[in-house]
Design a protein around this motif. Structure first.
Motif, PDB file in Angstrom:
ATOM      1  N   THR A 285       0.805  -1.228   0.000  1.00  0.00           N
ATOM      2  CA  THR A 285       0.000   0.000   0.000  1.00  0.00           C
ATOM      3  C   THR A 285       0.833   1.272   0.000  1.00  0.00           C
ATOM      4  N   THR A 310     -11.434   2.550   2.019  1.00  0.00           N
ATOM      5  CA  THR A 310     -11.840   1.143   1.982  1.00  0.00           C
ATOM      6  C   THR A 310     -11.450   0.392   3.251  1.00  0.00           C
ATOM      7  N   SER A 311     -10.568   0.977   4.051  1.00  0.00           N
ATOM      8  CA  SER A 311     -10.156   0.339   5.299  1.00  0.00           C
ATOM      9  C   SER A 311      -9.659   1.403   6.271  1.00  0.00           C
ATOM     10  N   ASP A 360     -14.756  -0.111   6.152  1.00  0.00           N
ATOM     11  CA  ASP A 360     -15.084   1.058   5.332  1.00  0.00           C
ATOM     12  C   ASP A 360     -16.209   1.849   5.985  1.00  0.00           C
ATOM     13  N   ARG A 390      -7.111   3.771   0.803  1.00  0.00           N
ATOM     14  CA  ARG A 390      -8.014   3.964  -0.329  1.00  0.00           C
ATOM     15  C   ARG A 390      -7.627   2.982  -1.425  1.00  0.00           C
ATOM     16  N   LYS A 392      -8.339  -0.617  -3.998  1.00  0.00           N
ATOM     17  CA  LYS A 392      -8.497  -2.058  -3.792  1.00  0.00           C
ATOM     18  C   LYS A 392      -7.408  -2.821  -4.543  1.00  0.00           C
ATOM     19  N   GLY A 393      -7.190  -4.066  -4.134  1.00  0.00           N
ATOM     20  CA  GLY A 393      -6.238  -4.939  -4.814  1.00  0.00           C
ATOM     21  C   GLY A 393      -4.837  -4.365  -4.819  1.00  0.00           C
ATOM     22  N   GLN A 396      -3.805   0.211  -4.153  1.00  0.00           N
ATOM     23  CA  GLN A 396      -4.131   0.753  -2.845  1.00  0.00           C
ATOM     24  C   GLN A 396      -3.069   1.768  -2.409  1.00  0.00           C
TER      25      GLN A 396
END
Length: 527
Positions: A285, A310-311, A360, A390, A392-393, A396
């Motif tokens: 990330t 997202t997390s 989220d 922010r 995905k996959g 990030q």
């Protein structure tokens, strides 16, 4: 010299040692009815800022921006605000290395330092003494760019009318590699005590704490690490030397053999003062800077969570002798709620780091996390920070948000851009009216002022006003006008090759004004 005069000197000296604001001017003689119970509010006349070396990547491009808000009166005339490379070379240090050296090695090091000090500067001048950024006037930012891995740490001071509210921003873009991302931080004032919940010694992380010494004498720092079970064993975290006007990055995983994903770092100094900040890099990330949490308090606000996060992970530490039982809430656009991921109180044992994955939780709307004593819980001071992701996959990006205090009088953040900036204002209790000033641009443009009303218990996220005819970047200054306390943060976002890069800077009060006890004596001799 009488006791009142000594008290005034003590106030100024304490501010210099603890906050980095080195001086205030003495108040004019006051009326005979004035007492020590009615302190005068005066602008600081000197402040210090420290910016660590931004990156070790050859792909890094760093933009530095320096700014002082306009409008502070009584700060004198003239003055300067300069940031210059630290005089001593940057070193990536393992504190245990010095212990492994023989007496002969140490003698050679000492001789090399003496020779370097005696050597004449190249071409008759010392390039290291030249300022990299020099601010000329309040109200208009200046900026400069460095590329590659050799950008140094910067130390600087502002005096006179450029001192109150002086701020500097360091924003680095790294397009590839483990440290890729948008890394931003507000350069820090020197101090003697810092808390960083949200750091890590996990194998997937590379976290460095950067210690920068602005003074002409060496500082000695201690670094203590705390995990979920308490203190992490370390043989090398104590007595770390930080040479005069230098910056020393220390890799946290070299201080302990214990790998933990959530660690609280405590930096304190035995002698001198330093600026401290953590650079965190994750395998998947990217990376960003983790600034120090606000002082430990029973309640905290962590503003600036993007709506598309997202997390989100909350990390909390209780530095006192008591455990904390905390209620975790989200202040969003419509009000304050308890998210389902925080349905149960968060228990934080004394001297131990606790974490809570909130998922989220913003659900498309920017917000702020609020923490405070659970129903029936005691008022236990804590420090806290958020790890926010922010994307995905493989696309990030990570950023960190520390707990931050309210803007009591004024706060400023530099390096805002025509696109990609978001300002969030959180009023945790009562509604508040806030004035936001967009400065002139670093390359041109005219100041713009706009007023916002933030409803109590909510977070207002806005695209900030942009100066008319903007060229370059600009600064945002937040000033509460009425109502309850307001906590602020600025997010800066850039999309690069599909990766939603971003960084968040909180806006603590700039402490550009200070209360000085009134006195009947004429203290002009102290100026």
């Amino acid at each position: 010299m009488n006791r009142t005069t000594l008290s005034l000197i003590a106030v100024a000296t304490a501010l210099a040692a603890v906050t980095g604001f080195a001086a205030v001017s003495a108040p004019d003689p006051v009326d005979s009815t004035a007492t020590a119970k009615t302190p005068a509010r005066l602008p600081v006349e000197r402040s210090s800022l420290l910016c660590p070396a931004p990156s070790t990547s050859e792909l890094a491009e760093t933009v530095y921006t320096s700014f002082t808000p306009a409008g502070t009166t009584g700060a004198g005339t003239g003055g300067a605000a300069e940031l210059a490379p630290s005089a001593a070379p940057l070193t990536d240090t393992d504190p245990a290395d010095d212990e492994k050296k023989t007496d002969e090695d140490k003698a050679k090091d000492d001789k090399a330092k003496d020779d370097e000090a005696k050597a004449p500067a190249a071409d008759g001048a010392d390039a290291k003494a030249k300022p990299f950024l020099a601010l000329k006037e309040p109200g208009k930012p200046v900026s400069g760019t460095k590329k590659g891995a050799d950008a140094p740490a910067l130390v600087g001071a502002a005096t006179g009318p450029l001192a109150p509210g002086w701020t500097a921003q360091q924003t680095t873009t790294v397009t590839a590699g483990d440290s890729r991302g948008l890394l931003g931080m507000t350069c820090t004032a020197p101090g003697t005590d810092f808390w960083f919940p949200g750091a890590s010694t996990d194998k997937s992380r590379q976290d460095y704490v950067h210690l920068t010494n602005p003074d002409d004498t060496a500082a000695v720092a201690d670094i203590a690490l705390f995990g979920k079970e308490g203190t992490l064993k370390s043989d090398t975290g104590e007595g770390i030397p930080v040479p005069a006007r230098s910056s020393v990055p220390v890799l946290l995983s070299t201080l302990t053999g214990e790998a933990e994903p959530n660690v609280t770092v405590h930096v304190s100094t035995r002698t001198g003062r330093v600026g401290a900040v953590v650079n965190a890099t994750e395998e998947k990330t990217g990376g960003d800077w983790l600034a120090a949490s606000a002082d430990a308090a029973p309640r905290a606000v962590l503003p600036g969570i993007p709506g598309d996060a997202t997390s989100v992970r909350l990390v909390v530490f209780a530095p006192g002798e008591d455990d904390a039982e905390l209620k975790v809430q989200l202040a969003g656009k419509s009000g304050t709620i308890v998210p389902s991921s925080a349905a149960e109180p968060l228990n934080v044992k004394s001297g131990m780091t606790a974490s809570l994955d909130l998922g989220d939780l913003t659900k498309g709307e920017a917000g702020a996390v609020r923490i405070g004593p659970a129903e029936g819980g005691r008022e236990t001071p804590v420090v806290a920070a958020l790890r926010v992701v922010r994307g995905k996959g493989t696309d990030q990006e990570v950023a960190f948000i520390p707990a931050t205090g309210p803007v009591t009088e004024r706060a400023t953040v530099a390096d805002n851009r025509a696109k990609g900036s978001t300002l969030t204002l959180t009023a945790p209790d009562k509604s508040a009216k806030v004035k936001v000033t967009a400065s002139a641009g670093s390359g041109g443009g005219e100041q713009v002022v706009k007023t916002y009303t933030v409803k109590g218990g909510t977070t207002l996220a806005v695209t900030p006003p942009v100066p008319a005819g903007l060229k370059g970047s600009y600064a945002l200054t937040v000033e509460p006008e009425s109502g309850g306390p307001v906590h602020a943060a600025r997010a800066l976002a850039v999309t690069q090759d599909g990766v939603p890069m971003f960084t968040v800077q909180t806006l603590p009060d700039d402490r550009g004004m200070v209360s000085v006890p009134a006195t009947k004596e004429d203290l002009s001799v102290l100026k």
